[in-house]
Design an enzyme around this catalytic site. Structure first.
Site, PDB file in Angstrom:
ATOM      1  N   GLU A  89      36.388 -22.878  60.168  1.00  0.00           N
ATOM      2  CA  GLU A  89      37.252 -21.986  60.926  1.00  0.00           C
ATOM      3  C   GLU A  89      37.527 -22.701  62.256  1.00  0.00           C
ATOM      4  O   GLU A  89      36.577 -23.111  62.930  1.00  0.00           O
ATOM      5  CB  GLU A  89      36.517 -20.666  61.157  1.00  0.00           C
ATOM      6  N   ARG A 149      21.445 -22.994  54.945  1.00  0.00           N
ATOM      7  CA  ARG A 149      22.055 -23.662  56.094  1.00  0.00           C
ATOM      8  C   ARG A 149      21.010 -24.479  56.843  1.00  0.00           C
ATOM      9  O   ARG A 149      19.813 -24.258  56.709  1.00  0.00           O
ATOM     10  CB  ARG A 149      22.719 -22.650  57.022  1.00  0.00           C
ATOM     11  N   LYS A 176      28.502 -21.154  66.783  1.00  0.00           N
ATOM     12  CA  LYS A 176      29.626 -21.578  67.616  1.00  0.00           C
ATOM     13  C   LYS A 176      29.832 -20.638  68.801  1.00  0.00           C
ATOM     14  O   LYS A 176      30.253 -21.047  69.861  1.00  0.00           O
ATOM     15  CB  LYS A 176      30.899 -21.657  66.767  1.00  0.00           C
TER      16      LYS A 176
HETATM   17  P1  ATP Z   1      28.748 -20.770  62.971  1.00  0.00           P
HETATM   18  O1  ATP Z   1      27.855 -19.726  62.407  1.00  0.00           O
HETATM   19  O2  ATP Z   1      28.052 -21.912  63.600  1.00  0.00           O
HETATM   20  O3  ATP Z   1      29.813 -20.219  63.862  1.00  0.00           O
HETATM   21  P2  ATP Z   1      30.395 -20.795  60.653  1.00  0.00           P
HETATM   22  O4  ATP Z   1      29.706 -20.718  59.366  1.00  0.00           O
HETATM   23  O5  ATP Z   1      31.071 -19.567  61.140  1.00  0.00           O
HETATM   24  O6  ATP Z   1      29.440 -21.428  61.730  1.00  0.00           O
HETATM   25  P3  ATP Z   1      32.620 -22.254  59.692  1.00  0.00           P
HETATM   26  O7  ATP Z   1      33.625 -22.981  60.466  1.00  0.00           O
HETATM   27  O8  ATP Z   1      33.018 -21.042  58.965  1.00  0.00           O
HETATM   28  O9  ATP Z   1      31.448 -21.949  60.676  1.00  0.00           O
HETATM   29  O10 ATP Z   1      31.869 -23.240  58.719  1.00  0.00           O
HETATM   30  C1  ATP Z   1      32.488 -24.164  57.869  1.00  0.00           C
HETATM   31  C2  ATP Z   1      31.540 -24.552  56.782  1.00  0.00           C
HETATM   32  O11 ATP Z   1      30.355 -25.109  57.327  1.00  0.00           O
HETATM   33  C3  ATP Z   1      31.131 -23.348  55.974  1.00  0.00           C
HETATM   34  O12 ATP Z   1      31.219 -23.676  54.604  1.00  0.00           O
HETATM   35  C4  ATP Z   1      29.717 -23.095  56.384  1.00  0.00           C
HETATM   36  O13 ATP Z   1      28.983 -22.548  55.335  1.00  0.00           O
HETATM   37  C5  ATP Z   1      29.229 -24.476  56.771  1.00  0.00           C
HETATM   38  N1  ATP Z   1      28.164 -24.372  57.778  1.00  0.00           N
HETATM   39  C6  ATP Z   1      28.230 -23.753  58.968  1.00  0.00           C
HETATM   40  N2  ATP Z   1      27.043 -23.799  59.604  1.00  0.00           N
HETATM   41  C7  ATP Z   1      26.199 -24.473  58.784  1.00  0.00           C
HETATM   42  C8  ATP Z   1      24.831 -24.862  58.868  1.00  0.00           C
HETATM   43  N3  ATP Z   1      24.080 -24.556  59.921  1.00  0.00           N
HETATM   44  N4  ATP Z   1      24.295 -25.550  57.842  1.00  0.00           N
HETATM   45  C9  ATP Z   1      25.054 -25.880  56.778  1.00  0.00           C
HETATM   46  N5  ATP Z   1      26.339 -25.548  56.629  1.00  0.00           N
HETATM   47  C10 ATP Z   1      26.920 -24.850  57.620  1.00  0.00           C
HETATM   48 MG    MG Z   2      32.521 -18.784  59.343  1.00  0.00          MG
END
Ligand code: ATP
Ligand code: MG
Length: 556
Positions: free
Chosen positions: A36, A262, A272
């Protein structure tokens, strides 16, 4: 450490192998990474990138990069750009498979109409509060909204009004008609569309309604022909909805959602939202501050893409949440840097030593290897003069018994050079040591110990006071002083910031071989750690180095 020596195998690759064996998906393997664009990528994303792009690489396919840009409020083009450059820097490539969920808004809209027409979606004019209340809880089944049984015609009409902007934000939503009593809360008629009167960074003001993630995601995967849609464990309970959307629309392909744990790191926050807070409150110097767990921060700090990839491979992919030690990441960085970085001597907290029996105005070039294990990289020339700097820490006035560095009437070896003997300590009015007087032994040049003399145990680094280059050195350490910065709910997590996470030393001295260093060049400063010329501030003859990592795990 080269990538090939790590045998990558995990339960997701096992699933893919079994699928290939039975000829599923016509023998194709297509993955995607769906960020995102609401922040910079962090090391958690790096794990997902290495997993998805790594699978594509090994199965001779291409991993799609798809921006999941369904929430225009938090999104920004700056993030779209940084995400692309971070993935490329990590060493991965999406070829021509760059997509935006917003490219599918028309298709998603038509699918929504299809769901309404088949009686599987309805417009709910209840308020968000009412919807929340009627949803029930894990122990209480949900209650149907009065809108639930509206006719298909009425739903089509209301949805059209939602689209054309006739309703105010929050007036109504489009919901899936699934099961208000489901034990899975995600299936209690989840929201598919909501009204948002905002400008989207790609579609402008074309849309007044925006699809929800749980609806957009399976359809985007399907449209792109993704075979294995890999996501983190929190989405396990959303999988039935992922499957419901595709089943109800009888789509020609049905990607398989697979969840993995994760990455969590100690001494680190990864969300984020929290990282944005650090940036906005100026608690760090931007998203690429070398203390941030962002990919751009790690890059600026001096981490190598190879080290991050090795780390990702090594921690593996499982279904069980755990917390990885930051030391594990630092170990991977050290290991990779040790192989590839040239050596240099830099004194960061200088103390002057005058070698009284060395002729005034004279200088000689001493030889040091560029890399101790790589003779092919050759030698560097290190000028030795009557006056040198040593590290303040390498002198002790009243040393303990097992101290091998310099002390009054003690001896130490200058790396690549001579053994010196300290015979006088000069102090200022405050009683602080400001200079040492010493003599050198000509016979000890380049590591030699003359016959009959005792071998000197301590070896310290040094730099000539006249033939050197001045530089700024930034010592970075862990951003937080506690392993779980979010654990104590009674305080704001920012109170756990390590006040010593950045120490700037403005007047450090480097051997002349560093004179023409360019941004992002990496070195091992002997005895001090690995350093990287700052990507932004190292320019126009200003030398600025960031400490990437110490030579040993010294965190207590
Ligand atoms: P955050 O919780 O840090 O804001 P998010 O999951 O909302 O992260 P996205 O931009 O939606 O962030 O993530 C893109 C991809 O990265 C998704 O497929 C998500 O599952 C993966 N991802 C995000 N954080 C992690 C993590 N800590 N470990 C492994 N994969 C991750
Ligand atoms: Mg997300």
């Amino acid at each position: 450490m080269s990538e090939k020596t790590i045998e990558v195998s995990n339960f997701i690759r096992n699933i893919i192998d079994s699928d290939l064996k039975v000829g599923k998906n016509n023998g194709k393997v297509v993955t995607r990474f769906p960020p995102e664009p609401n922040g910079y990528l962090h090391i958690g994303h790096a794990k997902s990138i290495c997993l998805n792009f790594g699978i594509a690489r090994d199965y001779k396919s291409i991993c799609h990069l798809r921006f999941d840009d369904t929430n225009p409020l938090a999104e920004d083009v700056e993030y779209v750009d940084s995400i692309q450059s971070d993935i490329q820097w990590l060493g991965f490539d999406w070829a021509d498979k760059l997509f935006f969920a917003s490219d599918y808004f028309d298709k998603l809209y038509n699918f929504a109409i299809q769901l309404i027409k088949s009686g599987k979606a309805y417009v709910d004019e209840s308020s968000i509060d009412e919807i929340r209340q009627r949803r029930g809880s894990l122990s209480v089944p949900g209650v149907s909204s009065p809108s639930r049984d509206n006719s298909i015609e009425k739903n089509l009409e209301l949805f059209e009004k939602m689209r054309s902007g006739e309703f105010a934000e929050g007036h109504c939503v489009l919901r899936a008609k699934i099961d208000m009593a489901s034990s899975n809360m995600n299936l209690r008629d989840p929201i598919l569309y909501r009204i948002r009167k905002v400008v989207h960074h790609r579609t402008g003001n074309k849309w007044q309604i925006y699809p929800m993630y749980d609806y957009t995601h399976p359809l985007s995967d399907m449209i792109e022909g993704i075979t294995h849609s890999i996501c983190t464990l929190e989405f396990e309970d959303h999988r039935p909805l992922y499957d419901w959307v595709l089943d109800e629309l009888k789509t020609p392909c049905h990607p398989q959602q697979i969840e993995f744990a994760r990455l969590n790191l100690d001494y680190t926050v990864m969300s984020k939202r929290k990282l944005l807070e650090l940036v906005e409150k100026n608690l760090v110097n931007g998203w690429d501050d070398p203390r941030m767990p962002t990919i751009s921060g790690m890059r600026r700090r001096g981490y190598t893409p190879q080290a991050i990839r090795n780390f990702s491979d090594r921690i593996g992919v499982t279904k069980k949440n755990s917390i990885i030690s930051l030391s594990t990441l630092e170990h991977a960085v050290r290991e990779d840097l040790d192989e590839v970085t040239p050596r240099a001597m830099v004194v960061i907290q200088p103390l002057k030593v005058v070698i009284e029996n060395y002729p005034v105005g004279e200088a000689e070039e001493l030889q040091g290897s560029v890399h101790p294990k790589k003779p092919e990289l050759g030698q560097r020339q290190i000028p030795f003069t009557r006056e040198i700097y040593i590290e303040r820490d390498d002198f002790m006035e009243n040393p303990p018994k097992d101290y091998f560095r310099l002390s009054p009437n003690g001896e130490v070896r200058l790396r690549y050079g001579y053994v010196i003997h300290c015979h006088e300590v000069i102090k200022n009015n405050h009683g602080e040591v400001v200079e040492l007087r010493a003599t050198y032994d000509k016979e000890t040049k380049g590591g030699k110990t003359p016959e009959g003399k005792k071998k000197v145990k301590g070896i310290i680094h040094w730099v000539s006071t006249t033939k050197n280059v001045e530089c700024e050195v930034r010592l970075y350490d862990r951003l937080f002083k506690v392993p779980d910065p979010l654990a104590d709910k009674t305080i704001d997590f920012t109170e756990n910031i390590n006040a010593d996470s950045l120490v700037v030393l403005k007047k450090a001295y480097a051997e002349p071989s560093l004179k023409n260093v360019k941004a992002e060049e990496r070195f091992q400063f002997e005895r001090l750690g690995f350093f990287c010329a700052d990507k932004i501030d190292c320019k126009d003859g200003n030398l600025v180095f960031n400490r990437t990592v110490t030579l040993r795990d010294t965190w207590k």
